[in-house]
Scaffold this motif. Structure first.
Motif, mmCIF file in Angstrom:
data_model
loop_
_atom_site.group_PDB
_atom_site.id
_atom_site.type_symbol
_atom_site.label_atom_id
_atom_site.label_comp_id
_atom_site.label_asym_id
_atom_site.label_seq_id
_atom_site.Cartn_x
_atom_site.Cartn_y
_atom_site.Cartn_z
ATOM 1 N N THR A 1 69.274 16.910 41.255
ATOM 2 C CA THR A 1 70.046 17.044 40.039
ATOM 3 C C THR A 1 70.195 15.688 39.363
ATOM 4 O OG1 THR A 1 72.079 16.757 41.290
ATOM 5 C CG2 THR A 1 71.327 19.024 40.919
ATOM 6 N N ALA A 2 70.163 15.709 38.056
ATOM 7 C CA ALA A 2 70.290 14.479 37.293
ATOM 8 C C ALA A 2 71.708 13.939 37.447
ATOM 9 C CB ALA A 2 69.983 14.728 35.823
ATOM 10 N N PRO A 3 71.886 12.642 37.518
ATOM 11 C CA PRO A 3 73.233 12.083 37.653
ATOM 12 C C PRO A 3 74.106 12.440 36.468
ATOM 13 C CG PRO A 3 71.616 10.374 37.160
ATOM 14 C CD PRO A 3 70.841 11.621 37.473
ATOM 15 N N HIS A 4 75.395 12.744 36.751
ATOM 16 C CA HIS A 4 76.316 13.152 35.695
ATOM 17 C C HIS A 4 76.576 11.981 34.753
ATOM 18 C CE1 HIS A 4 79.497 15.399 33.766
ATOM 19 N NE2 HIS A 4 80.329 14.382 33.947
ATOM 20 N N LYS A 5 76.398 12.246 33.481
ATOM 21 C CA LYS A 5 76.595 11.210 32.476
ATOM 22 C C LYS A 5 78.082 11.036 32.213
ATOM 23 C CE LYS A 5 75.143 9.811 27.849
ATOM 24 N NZ LYS A 5 74.383 10.206 26.648
ATOM 25 N N LYS A 6 78.535 9.799 32.278
ATOM 26 C CA LYS A 6 79.950 9.509 32.069
ATOM 27 C C LYS A 6 80.299 9.694 30.603
ATOM 28 C CE LYS A 6 83.451 5.981 32.881
ATOM 29 N NZ LYS A 6 83.709 4.607 33.368
ATOM 30 N N THR B 1 82.242 9.202 27.130
ATOM 31 C CA THR B 1 82.823 8.069 26.412
ATOM 32 C C THR B 1 84.321 8.298 26.220
ATOM 33 O OG1 THR B 1 82.349 9.066 24.260
ATOM 34 C CG2 THR B 1 80.618 7.709 25.247
ATOM 35 N N ARG B 2 85.014 7.246 25.804
ATOM 36 C CA ARG B 2 86.464 7.372 25.612
ATOM 37 C C ARG B 2 86.818 8.410 24.550
ATOM 38 N NH1 ARG B 2 90.386 4.638 22.647
ATOM 39 N NH2 ARG B 2 88.777 3.358 21.708
ATOM 40 N N PRO B 3 86.147 8.451 23.382
ATOM 41 C CA PRO B 3 86.453 9.526 22.426
ATOM 42 C C PRO B 3 86.177 10.920 22.982
ATOM 43 C CG PRO B 3 85.292 7.734 21.335
ATOM 44 C CD PRO B 3 85.226 7.458 22.797
ATOM 45 N N GLN B 4 85.127 11.056 23.801
ATOM 46 C CA GLN B 4 84.850 12.362 24.397
ATOM 47 C C GLN B 4 85.927 12.760 25.400
ATOM 48 O OE1 GLN B 4 80.890 11.591 25.915
ATOM 49 N NE2 GLN B 4 79.892 12.478 24.117
ATOM 50 N N GLN B 5 86.424 11.799 26.162
ATOM 51 C CA GLN B 5 87.510 12.093 27.099
ATOM 52 C C GLN B 5 88.785 12.494 26.356
ATOM 53 O OE1 GLN B 5 88.010 9.182 30.338
ATOM 54 N NE2 GLN B 5 86.020 8.352 29.807
ATOM 55 N N ILE B 6 89.050 11.816 25.250
ATOM 56 C CA ILE B 6 90.234 12.161 24.458
ATOM 57 C C ILE B 6 90.105 13.576 23.902
ATOM 58 C CG2 ILE B 6 91.468 11.616 22.328
ATOM 59 C CD1 ILE B 6 90.913 8.663 22.866
ATOM 60 N N ALA B 7 88.901 13.937 23.442
ATOM 61 C CA ALA B 7 88.687 15.285 22.905
ATOM 62 C C ALA B 7 88.855 16.343 23.991
ATOM 63 C CB ALA B 7 87.299 15.380 22.280
ATOM 64 N N ALA B 8 88.364 16.047 25.212
ATOM 65 C CA ALA B 8 88.483 17.014 26.308
ATOM 66 C C ALA B 8 89.944 17.215 26.699
ATOM 67 C CB ALA B 8 87.667 16.535 27.507
ATOM 68 N N LEU B 9 90.715 16.126 26.766
ATOM 69 C CA LEU B 9 92.135 16.255 27.108
ATOM 70 C C LEU B 9 92.921 16.949 25.997
ATOM 71 C CD1 LEU B 9 92.899 12.818 28.810
ATOM 72 C CD2 LEU B 9 92.729 15.055 29.894
ATOM 73 N N ALA B 10 92.525 16.736 24.766
ATOM 74 C CA ALA B 10 93.194 17.420 23.658
ATOM 75 C C ALA B 10 92.962 18.927 23.737
ATOM 76 C CB ALA B 10 92.690 16.863 22.326
ATOM 77 N N ASP B 11 91.774 19.341 24.168
ATOM 78 C CA ASP B 11 91.506 20.771 24.367
ATOM 79 C C ASP B 11 92.402 21.345 25.457
ATOM 80 O OD1 ASP B 11 89.561 20.696 22.413
ATOM 81 O OD2 ASP B 11 87.903 20.419 23.830
ATOM 82 N N GLN B 12 92.575 20.585 26.539
ATOM 83 C CA GLN B 12 93.441 21.053 27.630
ATOM 84 C C GLN B 12 94.902 21.127 27.190
ATOM 85 O OE1 GLN B 12 92.782 18.919 31.342
ATOM 86 N NE2 GLN B 12 90.635 18.553 30.813
#
Length: 296
Positions: A129-134, A136-147
């Motif tokens: 399996t390909a290594p999980h791509k980390k 970015t900070r804006p993407q993390q903020i968007a994911a937490l906003a969805d939660q």
């Protein structure tokens, strides 16, 4: 064409038959010393060639019935040594004699059918399996906003808001962080104007950071500069429209300005981003009454 020259004593064979018989009786010919040259000399050139051709090669004997050539066991050497035998293999088995089925070459392997892949050591293994791509900070903020928008309890919402606040502040430079802490100290010391000045210096360093615009708007609200606070909140929401704290601060500023409908709409946006901010909608109902009066 003249035949081969014979020894003189052979030409007179008939004349000396009695003498020849005498030699045989005397045992002189028992060793074969005289008869071998006589027989070879009596053969013609063509007969000698025919005899050599018809003579079987060494190690072969002519079968009297089938006419096929068979192999004979080689004669031992004059040195008296025994013929060399094959040494046993490492498994303890003696190799088969030449010509046996054990020494026959193996049948060629069947070629794989078209489209078949070769099976190597890694055959059958799942591809790595390909290594999980980390993110970015804006993407993390968007994911937490969805939660946060799907939070079911106030505790979960509070934890997600804390994580979001930490991520939004993670992009600040060390000097900007120092100015932000100084502004907070000025606010606690009831020096809002000094706090606004500190945040203005911070925005000069990082004008694209939304949390700095929201912080300065809060300091301007404390200084009762409502219009400037709304302007700063507009800048903050333009850069981070899913910041529930910025929408909540905007609702507060609009309520201070006595703009009930604007305050009500801003708080509705807060509940879209964080439904646990007003779980029972008590604050929403109060703003609705201020904006549109008591329902009849």
């Amino acid at each position: 064409m003249q035949g081969p020259a014979f020894p003189g004593w052979l030409l007179a064979h008939d004349m000396r038959a009695t003498r020849f018989s005498g030699f045989r009786r005397s045992g002189f010919l028992r060793s074969g010393a005289l008869i071998a040259p006589c027989l070879l000399a009596s053969l013609s050139v063509a007969g000698l060639a025919a005899a050599q051709t018809a003579q079987p090669s060494a190690g072969q004997a002519q079968s009297p019935t089938s006419g096929h050539t068979t192999h004979t066991t080689p004669a031992p050497t004059h040195s008296g040594t025994m013929p060399h035998t094959a040494a046993p293999s490492a498994s303890g088995k003696t190799p088969s004699a030449p010509g046996s089925s054990a020494t026959q070459p193996a049948a060629p392997a069947e070629s794989p059918p078209p489209g078949a892949t070769s099976s190597g050591p890694s055959a059958g293994k799942a591809p790595a399996t390909a290594p999980h791509k980390k993110l970015t900070r804006p993407q993390q903020i968007a994911a937490l906003a969805d939660q946060l928008a799907q939070a079911k309890t106030p505790e979960d919402a509070q934890m997600l808001e804390a994580r979001l606040e930490a991520l939004r502040a993670a992009g600040l430079f060390p000097t900007t962080q120092l100015l932000l802490r100084r502004a907070q100290k000025d606010s606690q010391a009831e020096k809002p104007d000094d706090a606004v000045e500190d945040l203005s210096d911070a925005l000069a360093l990082q004008p694209d950071n939304a949390i700095l615009w929201r912080s300065r708007a809060q300091m301007r609200l404390a200084a009762s500069d409502f219009n400037a606070a709304i302007t700063d909140l507009g800048e903050a929401l333009q850069r981070d429209g899913r910041d529930a704290k910025s929408w909540g601060l905007l609702s507060t500023v609009e309520d201070q300005r006595k703009d009930g409908p604007a305050a009500f709409k801003a708080w509705q946006k807060v509940l879209e981003l964080n439904p646990m901010a007003d779980k029972n909608h008590k604050h929403l109902d109060a703003l609705h009454i201020k904006a549109f009066g008591q329902p009849t």
